[in-house]
Write a protein that holds these residues in place. Sequence first.
Motif, PDB file in Angstrom:
ATOM      1  N   PHE A  87       0.804  -1.121   0.210  1.00  0.00           N
ATOM      2  CA  PHE A  87       0.036  -0.092  -0.124  1.00  0.00           C
ATOM      3  C   PHE A  87       0.794   1.162  -0.144  1.00  0.00           C
ATOM      4  O   PHE A  87       2.026   1.136   0.628  1.00  0.00           O
ATOM      5  N   GLY A  88       0.422   2.385  -0.471  1.00  0.00           N
ATOM      6  CA  GLY A  88       1.170   3.364  -0.820  1.00  0.00           C
ATOM      7  C   GLY A  88       1.706   3.729  -2.352  1.00  0.00           C
ATOM      8  O   GLY A  88       1.587   2.692  -3.117  1.00  0.00           O
ATOM      9  N   LEU A 103      -4.554  12.893   3.006  1.00  0.00           N
ATOM     10  CA  LEU A 103      -4.974  11.699   1.936  1.00  0.00           C
ATOM     11  C   LEU A 103      -4.080  11.440   1.014  1.00  0.00           C
ATOM     12  O   LEU A 103      -3.527  12.287   0.092  1.00  0.00           O
ATOM     13  N   TRP A 104      -3.458  10.239   1.050  1.00  0.00           N
ATOM     14  CA  TRP A 104      -2.573   9.707  -0.026  1.00  0.00           C
ATOM     15  C   TRP A 104      -3.145   9.137  -1.302  1.00  0.00           C
ATOM     16  O   TRP A 104      -4.027   8.253  -1.184  1.00  0.00           O
ATOM     17  N   PRO A 158     -15.361   1.526   3.541  1.00  0.00           N
ATOM     18  CA  PRO A 158     -14.729   0.443   4.074  1.00  0.00           C
ATOM     19  C   PRO A 158     -13.163   0.650   4.281  1.00  0.00           C
ATOM     20  O   PRO A 158     -12.361   1.195   3.482  1.00  0.00           O
ATOM     21  N   VAL A 159     -12.651  -0.062   5.224  1.00  0.00           N
ATOM     22  CA  VAL A 159     -11.250  -0.055   5.631  1.00  0.00           C
ATOM     23  C   VAL A 159     -10.286  -0.443   4.387  1.00  0.00           C
ATOM     24  O   VAL A 159      -9.258   0.074   4.125  1.00  0.00           O
ATOM     25  N   ARG A 214      -6.513   2.032  -1.156  1.00  0.00           N
ATOM     26  CA  ARG A 214      -7.134   1.981   0.264  1.00  0.00           C
ATOM     27  C   ARG A 214      -6.813   3.818   0.712  1.00  0.00           C
ATOM     28  O   ARG A 214      -6.414   3.959   1.868  1.00  0.00           O
ATOM     29  N   THR A 215      -7.111   4.418   0.090  1.00  0.00           N
ATOM     30  CA  THR A 215      -7.072   5.847   0.000  1.00  0.00           C
ATOM     31  C   THR A 215      -8.169   6.557   1.060  1.00  0.00           C
ATOM     32  O   THR A 215      -9.217   6.416   0.401  1.00  0.00           O
TER      33      THR A 215
END
Length: 507
Positions: free
Chosen positions: A43-44, A160-161, A219-220, A248-249
């Motif tokens: 993630f990222g 927020l990424w 949702p997460v 997953r932002t």
Amino acid sequence: MQLRRAAVLGGGPGGLYAARLLKLAYPACDVVVHEQGDPDTTFGFGVGLAAGTQRKLAAADPDTLRDLVAAGRRHDMTMRVGGRVARVRNDRLIGIARTELLAVLRQHAEKAGVRLEFGARRTADELDADIVLAADGVSSATRESGPFGGRIESGRGLYLWCGTDFALTDAVFAPVRTEHGVFVTHAYPYSGGRSTFLIETDEDTWRRAGFDSSTEATPVDASDEKSLRYLENVFAEQLRGRRLIGNRTRWLRFRTVRCDTWSAGRTVLLGDAAHTAHFSIGSGTKLAMEDAIGLVEALREEPDRAAAFARYETVRRPAVERLQELARRSRLWWESFPSRLHLPVERLMVAYMSRAGNVPLDRFAATSPDVVGAALEQFAGGPGPADPAAVTDWVLRHGTGRGGGNLVTIDEAPTDPWDGTGDAVVARARRAFDDGAEGFLFTGPPGRSALLTRLDLAERVRTEVGGPVVVEGPAALRDDLAAGLVSGRTDLVTLVNDPAGNPGRNS
């Protein structure tokens, strides 16, 4: 000390790098990395490796650094405000995709003989090892379940990424004013066809835009599509019409982690598990990889585990805490960023570079003479000196004095100029101004931290109430006072002698 078995919890940059360095230092040691996630899922977007970190990696492990540099992308930095652009050369900074970073680190860990195990959640207690390195991140289960005295402080602003599918030419800082308030992006390239877009805002703007509701409804394991689609329009110019990509932002508040101790028994914390520093100045990747270097050095030089862990913390903690303090000041500056949009972009760039007290004005003038030269002319109405070493003296000649009229003295010293104590100072200043005060004189303790906070508080009163504003400070801290003048934190400064011999900028 001798090691037979070492276990690493967490397959992020810090854990993988520590595992490789351990195996290189102890070839006979069985080193295993336990990562609960899948190796093909991360993630990222991009992360940055600054010049200082690269030098430390070069000394510790040149082979790994060589491959990281080859996979990364160098870039300069620009700030864009109101149609004007200020550019700063910073091509020693490397942006690299997190996926590429992890792939390189996994490859080098395995090449050294480290075993990597994925897909199972493990705890320190269940592992058969002489030492357990807990590199399990900001939400570290090891820290939370152990006697480490962990504390978490959440910031006020929200971020927020996200990313986009083209490579920017430079890193870009760009604020945009909308009907809801100001959003600002920190965007930078990290590969030939990708860029990170980090977007920040304040809570009031976030709520007015309805993002409190979209965050709650996301949702997460999903991305906040409402925010992404709205922000595509806000930053359409910077995005060149491209889409924002989520991973997953969702909107978050930065969490600063601190611990009373970094080790207990055979377990030692590493990276975000032990400490975090705001992303605007402190990189979690940087801190974690430098932790790995320091820990392995301590293990090699001390006779037993307890002594090694103690040495690791003794050596690393001062550097980490210094960076955390710089990062705290940087976070507060960004959380109050919209209040500075009246400044010309060159003065705003000086304010940005000096926001944490880490970049002296003369040094910035030497590396970016065009930006600082324009800022000096905007500050004083005439060209500044050609010699960067003369900049501080020149600024102080134009900005030293007490002004005239009825100045109200303010000597409060809040830790955070934008908290409730700062609100109370602003309210009292506003009442005094309404009652006929002609300006404000800010005084206080002679220490450097107190002066930097005083300049921030003065800036807030200057912006929200009016001036003139005068800040008093010791002559030994003249660099900070000069930067405060050019950055618009104060109208004038007064230099006083410090009988206690207050140290200068390198303290």
